[in-house]
Write a protein that holds these residues in place. Structure first.
Motif, PDB file in Angstrom:
ATOM      1  N   LEU A 269      15.422  -1.356   0.675  1.00  0.00           N
ATOM      2  CA  LEU A 269      14.175  -0.639   0.432  1.00  0.00           C
ATOM      3  C   LEU A 269      13.018  -1.604   0.674  1.00  0.00           C
TER       4      LEU A 269
ATOM      5  N   SER B 220       8.778  -2.531   1.964  1.00  0.00           N
ATOM      6  CA  SER B 220       7.395  -2.092   2.107  1.00  0.00           C
ATOM      7  C   SER B 220       7.059  -2.049   3.592  1.00  0.00           C
ATOM      8  N   SER B 221       5.963  -1.431   3.919  1.00  0.00           N
ATOM      9  CA  SER B 221       5.588  -1.284   5.322  1.00  0.00           C
ATOM     10  C   SER B 221       5.226  -2.613   5.962  1.00  0.00           C
TER      11      SER B 221
ATOM     12  N   SER C 225      14.594   1.277   4.925  1.00  0.00           N
ATOM     13  CA  SER C 225      13.643   2.393   4.841  1.00  0.00           C
ATOM     14  C   SER C 225      12.610   2.062   3.771  1.00  0.00           C
TER      15      SER C 225
ATOM     16  N   ARG D  72      11.478   4.580   1.947  1.00  0.00           N
ATOM     17  CA  ARG D  72      11.661   5.659   0.965  1.00  0.00           C
ATOM     18  C   ARG D  72      13.082   5.599   0.418  1.00  0.00           C
ATOM     19  N   TRP D  73      13.192   5.615  -0.888  1.00  0.00           N
ATOM     20  CA  TRP D  73      14.509   5.447  -1.498  1.00  0.00           C
ATOM     21  C   TRP D  73      15.428   6.621  -1.182  1.00  0.00           C
ATOM     22  N   ARG D  74      14.880   7.805  -0.989  1.00  0.00           N
ATOM     23  CA  ARG D  74      15.729   8.977  -0.715  1.00  0.00           C
ATOM     24  C   ARG D  74      16.486   8.823   0.608  1.00  0.00           C
ATOM     25  N   ASP D  75      15.916   8.082   1.552  1.00  0.00           N
ATOM     26  CA  ASP D  75      16.611   7.846   2.820  1.00  0.00           C
ATOM     27  C   ASP D  75      17.834   6.957   2.629  1.00  0.00           C
TER      28      ASP D  75
ATOM     29  N   LYS E 195       8.443  -3.073  -5.379  1.00  0.00           N
ATOM     30  CA  LYS E 195       8.756  -1.874  -4.604  1.00  0.00           C
ATOM     31  C   LYS E 195       9.447  -0.835  -5.471  1.00  0.00           C
TER      32      LYS E 195
ATOM     33  N   TRP F 297       6.896   0.934  -7.422  1.00  0.00           N
ATOM     34  CA  TRP F 297       6.192   1.931  -6.617  1.00  0.00           C
ATOM     35  C   TRP F 297       7.011   3.218  -6.530  1.00  0.00           C
ATOM     36  N   CYS F 298       8.339   3.093  -6.392  1.00  0.00           N
ATOM     37  CA  CYS F 298       9.196   4.287  -6.366  1.00  0.00           C
ATOM     38  C   CYS F 298       9.168   5.013  -7.700  1.00  0.00           C
TER      39      CYS F 298
ATOM     40  N   ALA G 250       6.059  10.513  -5.789  1.00  0.00           N
ATOM     41  CA  ALA G 250       7.227  11.351  -5.503  1.00  0.00           C
ATOM     42  C   ALA G 250       8.133  11.317  -6.719  1.00  0.00           C
TER      43      ALA G 250
END
Length: 449
Positions: A87, A89-90, A107, A109-112, A125, A128-129, A135
């Protein structure tokens, strides 16, 4: 070959941790204490595999403190055959070598990554999730916190509700987490935001931490010294006496740097004590001494032998590091080392020079250290911090050389640690003043005549 007794003790300790994880009654938190180089990452990998493959814990989140730690751990988990989600960051680019195994997916996004067996990211990070404004937050039965003694408790509070139970692994002897803001308003609060994550878990869920009893990094000459000075429970080296050697070409020149290096090669320790003098933070003589040590080290054809390379191999520049207390000290040494590299050996350009904070968790064959109290008029809380000195003298596999000044013993005697003592807080162990006294007494035994 490793010490068979140490290897057996290490296996037993790791099995005890895994047995505790398999037990249904170990509670909400389990803390595992580790000395330097005891195999924390190996334990995290073993625990992750056991939780996923043996206990059916589903996806296991792992919280680390830096991106470098995360990338290193992801590489190890992927090599162990686990499917790993990184997981990110950009702004962070995962090194290609980490992705080479094909076991790692990245990714933002954790869902990915929900299909992965393990998801690794930094505490920031994960926090942030956990921000429900962005989300729906993830939730896991159990999470692993790596380097829990270097994690501030405010970071723990930001991610704690992501999982029901936590395994926290860390080294209690290293530097405590810090902040650049004024932290006086939280002084004396056991569960304040600047306490360590491991400390908060032990306060909130009291239990005796499990312990790893063997350091695979430190040589036989160093483990007892570091253990006695900085840890409340002893640990041993994983190698036998004289199994690791540092060999240098013999010289007849009586340079101080040669005498110190000869002492370090023979005993694993060397102390170059310059004359007593009060100096500014940038001590040009110590800078010159550290550079001269590096120059003479590589001029004398250094060869190391150990359990990994019993026939020996030449010491390279990237396997040597210089530790300082301050960033400007590190920069002064770095510039001088770079200038010397153009005149003498190219290996000097590869030598790692940095502060103890940034060298934490890293490993080298030979360490050169600028004593934090050298040339000072006073011994402040910063310079007496036990974790700083512990990091400086616990990074090496073969030898450690410390450069200081005479008068340090008198400085310690005149300036006992004067930090405030707060009621209802557990005593901080080790005591920085006592640890400095213990280490200095040992270094004085390795001061060339």
């Amino acid at each position: 070959m490793p010490d068979p007794n140490a290897a057996a003790a290490a296996r037993a300790a790791a099995e005890a941790v895994l047995a505790a994880l398999r037990s249904a009654d170990w509670g909400r938190a389990l803390v595992v204490d580790s000395p330097p180089g005891a195999g924390k990452s190996t334990l995290v990998v073993s625990a992750s595999r056991a939780l996923v493959r043996d206990l059916g814990a589903g996806t296991v989140p792992v919280v680390v403190q830096t991106n470098n730690q995360a990338d290193d751990l992801v590489h190890r988990l992927g090599a162990a055959g686990l499917s790993v989600g990184r997981l990110v960051s950009s702004s962070h680019e995962v090194p290609p070598a980490v992705l080479a195994s094909g076991q790692v997916v990245t990714s933002g996004r954790w869902r990915d990554l929900a299909h992965c067996e393990v998801i690794v990211s930094t505490a920031k990070k994960w926090a942030w999730c956990n921000d429900r404004r962005a989300a729906p937050a993830p939730h896991f039965p159990l999470g692993i916190i790596d380097e829990a003694y270097q994690m501030r408790s405010d970071a723990l509070y930001a991610v704690a509700n992501l999982f029901d139970r936590a395994l926290a692994v860390g080294d209690p002897g290293q530097l405590d987490p810090f902040t650049t803001v004024d932290d006086s308003r939280w002084a004396g609060q056991a569960l304040g935001p600047l306490a360590t994550a491991a400390g908060v878990l032990l306060q909130s869920h009291p239990h005796e931490p499990l312990r790893l009893p063997v350091s695979w990094r430190l040589p036989h000459s160093a483990a007892p010294v570091v253990s006695n000075a900085f840890y409340d429970r002893p640990f041993n080296a994983g190698t036998l006496p004289n199994e690791r050697t540092l060999n240098l070409d013999r010289v007849d020149v009586g340079r101080p740097s040669d005498r110190v290096l000869d002492m370090a090669a023979a005993s694993g320790w060397g102390y170059w004590e310059l004359p007593s003098r009060y100096t500014g933070r940038i001590d040009a003589e110590i800078v010159d001494a550290l550079v001269d040590l590096a120059i003479r080290l590589f001029q004398r054809n250094p060869q190391t032998a150990c359990e990994e390379a019993p026939s020996g191999r030449r010491l390279t520049g990237d396997r040597v590091a210089v530790a300082t207390a301050h960033r400007d000290q590190a920069e002064a040494v770095r510039v001088a080392m770079r200038d010397a590299a153009t005149r003498d050996q190219p290996e000097l350009a590869q030598v790692v020079v940095d502060t103890a904070n940034r060298l934490q968790g890293r490993e080298y064959d030979v360490m050169l250290a600028w004593h934090p109290l050298a040339g000072r008029r006073d011994a402040t809380e910063f310079h007496l911090e036990s974790g700083r000195l512990c990091v400086m003298i616990s990074r090496h596999r073969h030898a450690c050389v410390v450069v200081g000044r005479a008068g340090t013993a008198e400085l310690l005697d005149a300036h006992p640690l004067a930090a405030p003592v707060y009621l209802d807080l557990p005593a901080k162990l080790p005591d920085g003043w006592e640890a400095n006294q213990t280490v200095l007494a040992h270094l004085l035994l390795h001061r060339p005549a």
